[in-house]
Design an enzyme around this catalytic site. Structure first.
Site, PDB file in Angstrom:
ATOM      1  CG  HIS A  57       5.430  -5.162   1.193  1.00  0.00           C
ATOM      2  ND1 HIS A  57       5.255  -3.947   1.798  1.00  0.00           N
ATOM      3  CD2 HIS A  57       6.606  -5.077   0.545  1.00  0.00           C
ATOM      4  CE1 HIS A  57       6.284  -3.161   1.514  1.00  0.00           C
ATOM      5  NE2 HIS A  57       7.123  -3.834   0.760  1.00  0.00           N
ATOM      6  CD  GLU A  80      -3.957   3.254  -1.863  1.00  0.00           C
ATOM      7  OE1 GLU A  80      -3.806   2.235  -1.167  1.00  0.00           O
ATOM      8  OE2 GLU A  80      -3.051   3.783  -2.515  1.00  0.00           O
ATOM      9  CE  LYS A 136      -2.750   2.809   1.950  1.00  0.00           C
ATOM     10  NZ  LYS A 136      -1.873   2.149   0.963  1.00  0.00           N
ATOM     11  CG  ASN A 175      10.315   2.977   0.230  1.00  0.00           C
ATOM     12  OD1 ASN A 175       9.527   3.818   0.667  1.00  0.00           O
ATOM     13  ND2 ASN A 175      10.135   1.687   0.388  1.00  0.00           N
ATOM     14  CD  GLU A 180       4.056   4.031   1.183  1.00  0.00           C
ATOM     15  OE1 GLU A 180       5.241   3.964   1.580  1.00  0.00           O
ATOM     16  OE2 GLU A 180       3.085   3.999   1.953  1.00  0.00           O
ATOM     17  CB  VAL A 189      16.741  -2.698   6.160  1.00  0.00           C
ATOM     18  CG1 VAL A 189      17.199  -3.912   6.951  1.00  0.00           C
ATOM     19  CG2 VAL A 189      16.779  -1.453   7.029  1.00  0.00           C
ATOM     20  NE  ARG A 201      14.556   3.502   3.298  1.00  0.00           N
ATOM     21  CZ  ARG A 201      13.233   3.440   3.340  1.00  0.00           C
ATOM     22  NH1 ARG A 201      12.506   4.430   2.868  1.00  0.00           N
ATOM     23  NH2 ARG A 201      12.628   2.367   3.831  1.00  0.00           N
ATOM     24  CD  GLU A 247       7.085   0.105   0.325  1.00  0.00           C
ATOM     25  OE1 GLU A 247       7.966  -0.030   1.174  1.00  0.00           O
ATOM     26  OE2 GLU A 247       5.948   0.565   0.588  1.00  0.00           O
TER      27      GLU A 247
HETATM   28  C1  MV4 Z   1      -2.776  -0.990   2.028  1.00  0.00           C
HETATM   29  C2  MV4 Z   1      -3.256  -2.249   2.454  1.00  0.00           C
HETATM   30  C3  MV4 Z   1      -4.385  -2.747   1.828  1.00  0.00           C
HETATM   31  N1  MV4 Z   1      -5.016  -2.029   0.863  1.00  0.00           N
HETATM   32  N2  MV4 Z   1      -3.426  -0.324   1.052  1.00  0.00           N
HETATM   33  C4  MV4 Z   1       0.561  -0.553   5.412  1.00  0.00           C
HETATM   34  C5  MV4 Z   1       1.694   0.381   5.523  1.00  0.00           C
HETATM   35  C6  MV4 Z   1       1.633   1.279   4.352  1.00  0.00           C
HETATM   36  N3  MV4 Z   1       2.916   1.364   3.711  1.00  0.00           N
HETATM   37  C7  MV4 Z   1       0.605   0.711   3.455  1.00  0.00           C
HETATM   38  N4  MV4 Z   1       0.001  -0.380   4.129  1.00  0.00           N
HETATM   39  C8  MV4 Z   1      -1.048  -1.048   3.596  1.00  0.00           C
HETATM   40  N5  MV4 Z   1      -1.703  -0.424   2.582  1.00  0.00           N
HETATM   41  C9  MV4 Z   1      -4.515  -0.842   0.508  1.00  0.00           C
HETATM   42  N6  MV4 Z   1      -5.151  -0.148  -0.450  1.00  0.00           N
HETATM   43  C10 MV4 Z   1      -2.569  -2.922   3.451  1.00  0.00           C
HETATM   44  C11 MV4 Z   1      -1.467  -2.316   4.036  1.00  0.00           C
HETATM   45  C12 MV4 Z   1      -0.793  -3.097   5.042  1.00  0.00           C
HETATM   46  C13 MV4 Z   1       0.480  -3.625   4.823  1.00  0.00           C
HETATM   47  C14 MV4 Z   1       1.163  -3.411   3.640  1.00  0.00           C
HETATM   48  C15 MV4 Z   1       2.401  -3.951   3.438  1.00  0.00           C
HETATM   49  C16 MV4 Z   1       2.970  -4.758   4.398  1.00  0.00           C
HETATM   50  C17 MV4 Z   1       2.330  -4.988   5.586  1.00  0.00           C
HETATM   51  C18 MV4 Z   1       1.067  -4.427   5.821  1.00  0.00           C
HETATM   52  C19 MV4 Z   1       0.419  -4.686   6.996  1.00  0.00           C
HETATM   53  C20 MV4 Z   1      -0.808  -4.141   7.207  1.00  0.00           C
HETATM   54  C21 MV4 Z   1      -1.413  -3.349   6.227  1.00  0.00           C
END
Ligand code: MV4
Length: 432
Positions: free
Chosen positions: A164, A156, A114, A246, A244, A251, A248, A232
């Site tokens: 999420h 990660e 990432k 945010n 993460e 939406v 702010r 998040e």
């Molecule tokens: C991840 C994950 C699985 N494992 N991290 C996607 C966007 C970014 N903000 C982080 N994301 C992800 N991180 C680990 N260690 C899967 C995603 C991810 C995802 C996360 C939240 C909502 C939708 C998503 C769609 C695909 C992948």
């Protein structure tokens, strides 16, 4: 709906809303005392927050140093770990492919690379085996460098089929922090853009929920967080992992407003004005259930391609428990320059079932002619057994799109895989 409006850019050109000198000049000339940055890029721009302060203007948001710290995702994870928040197993910034390969050997494949300057999926790569590491590392760092002028990446463990779930927080200048529950934002397009959000998250055990909310408050107290923010998390079974923060308003904040009977933007302004919260955690009571559908000018049958044009007819829903946030009306133009979201429809109900029923009624009552919208897609999602049972994760919408038979090239990878490898399309708005 503002009392006064001032043009900050020359005509309908893109990005005038990001023109910092023009915005600051306008604020100074008009005698304004504070700036609410909205949820665009300026909301998480520490330099903009600093420039406001330098000109005697109150930035309605957290301090520049907290914005900076949370904007660097590897730093944010380090800080959250210090605060005792559960983070995804992984590394800090990586210095070489060799270090990445060694780390992945310990963590166990599959892993994710990432971008530390990223968020939202840009510069993110899945690595399935040591043989893939060199290529993935090169392309993740190159994409991060091209997008953010910062090629640094961290690693990660890949969490499979997570949900999420994010926590809303408010903090004031006196160290008071409260959480306002969680939102389930697992219904996302293959491009990582959210389409439907709800609060509370369905099927979240009381134990997992209270651990999420406790961690969020502890984290905010640890960093001295002020104003509105969102933490998040990825949730897999009873496991929660901070992802993460945010810094702010987001939406999807209206679903929280409906179930907690708060006006989050009003709270942001009060906090920025130096007022104390004036209530404690125990004063905040979750009541009912709320769902938001994002109405975008997009063609869902064509990979959610943005649609520009004139809205020949617009009729929004009303009635009990229905809220519409929008800027459009019959005859309005949707220009090609900005984000494609034209409305948010939010439904409240005493139960999740009641909120879904109201949402379906509200979406059917809505008329938008002249451009394609996501209304039909939202209705399809609400009608699925998986959504109705509240048993969906981040793979749900990509898989549904594949089942419906949208072209593979537009919906992403095959069924049952999450889609963490897909980057946002170029020119994507980022925060929305
Ligand atoms: C991840 C994950 C699985 N494992 N991290 C996607 C966007 C970014 N903000 C982080 N994301 C992800 N991180 C680990 N260690 C899967 C995603 C991810 C995802 C996360 C939240 C909502 C939708 C998503 C769609 C695909 C992948």
């Amino acid at each position: 709906m503002a009392d006064e409006a001032f043009c900050v850019g020359p005509g309908p050109v893109p990005r005038s809303y990001l023109n910092i000198p023009n915005i600051i000049s306008t604020a100074l000339i008009t005698g304004c005392d504070a700036i609410h940055p909205g949820y665009g890029f300026l909301a998480e721009n520490a330099r903009f927050a600093e420039i406001c302060a330098d000109h005697g203007l109150t930035f309605i948001g957290p301090t520049p140093s907290v914005i900076s710290a949370m904007g660097d995702k590897a730093t944010a994870k380090r800080v959250m770990k210090e605060a005792g928040v559960a983070t995804t197993p992984g590394t800090d910034i990586l210095d070489s492919v060799d270090e990445a390969t060694r780390a992945a050997g310990k963590i166990g494949y599959p892993v994710l690379l990432k971008a530390t300057a990223g968020g939202g999926g840009k510069g993110m790569r899945v690595v399935e085996s040591p043989a893939d590491m060199e290529r993935a590392y090169a392309s993740a760092t190159a994409e991060a460098e091209a997008s953010f002028k910062d090629g640094r990446v961290y690693m990660e463990k890949l969490i499979l089929n997570p949900r999420h779930i994010e926590v809303q927080v408010l903090g004031d200048d006196f160290g008071n922090v409260v959480s306002l529950g969680e939102r389930d934002c697992s219904v996302q397009k293959p491009s990582h853009q959210k389409l439907i959000e709800e609060s509370p998250a369905p099927h979240l055990s009381e134990k997992t929920r209270s651990s999420l909310l406790d961690m969020a408050v502890r984290a905010c107290k640890h960093v001295g967080y002020t104003n509105a923010g969102t933490l998040e998390f990825l949730v897999s079974g009873e496991h929660v992992y901070f992802m993460e923060m945010n810094t702010r308003i987001q939406v999807e904040h209206p679903v929280t407003e409906m179930v907690y009977s708060v006006d989050l933007v009003k709270e942001q302004i009060r906090i920025a004005a130096g007022e104390p919260l004036g209530y404690e955690q125990k004063d905040l009571q979750l009541r009912g259930h709320a769902i938001e559908c994002r109405i975008n000018a997009e063609d869902a049958s064509n990979g959610f391609a943005p649609q520009a044009g004139t809205l020949s007819r617009v009729v929004f829903p009303g009635g009990p428990g229905v809220r519409v946030d929008t800027h459009v009306f019959s005859g309005a133009m949707v220009p090609p320059y900005y984000d494609s979201m034209i409305a948010k429809i939010v439904a409240f109900g005493a139960s999740r079932e009641a909120a879904i029923a109201r949402m379906e009624r509200a979406l059917r009552e809505t008329v938008i002619e002249g451009v394609s919208t996501t209304i039909g897609m939202c209705l399809e999602i609400l009608a699925t057994p998986q959504f109705r049972e509240g048993k969906y994760d981040i793979g749900f919408l990509p898989n549904l799109l594949t089942q419906i038979g949208a072209p593979e090239s537009l919906t992403g990878a095959p069924p049952s895989a999450a889609h963490p490898q897909r980057a946002k399309p170029a020119g994507s708005p980022g925060n929305l």
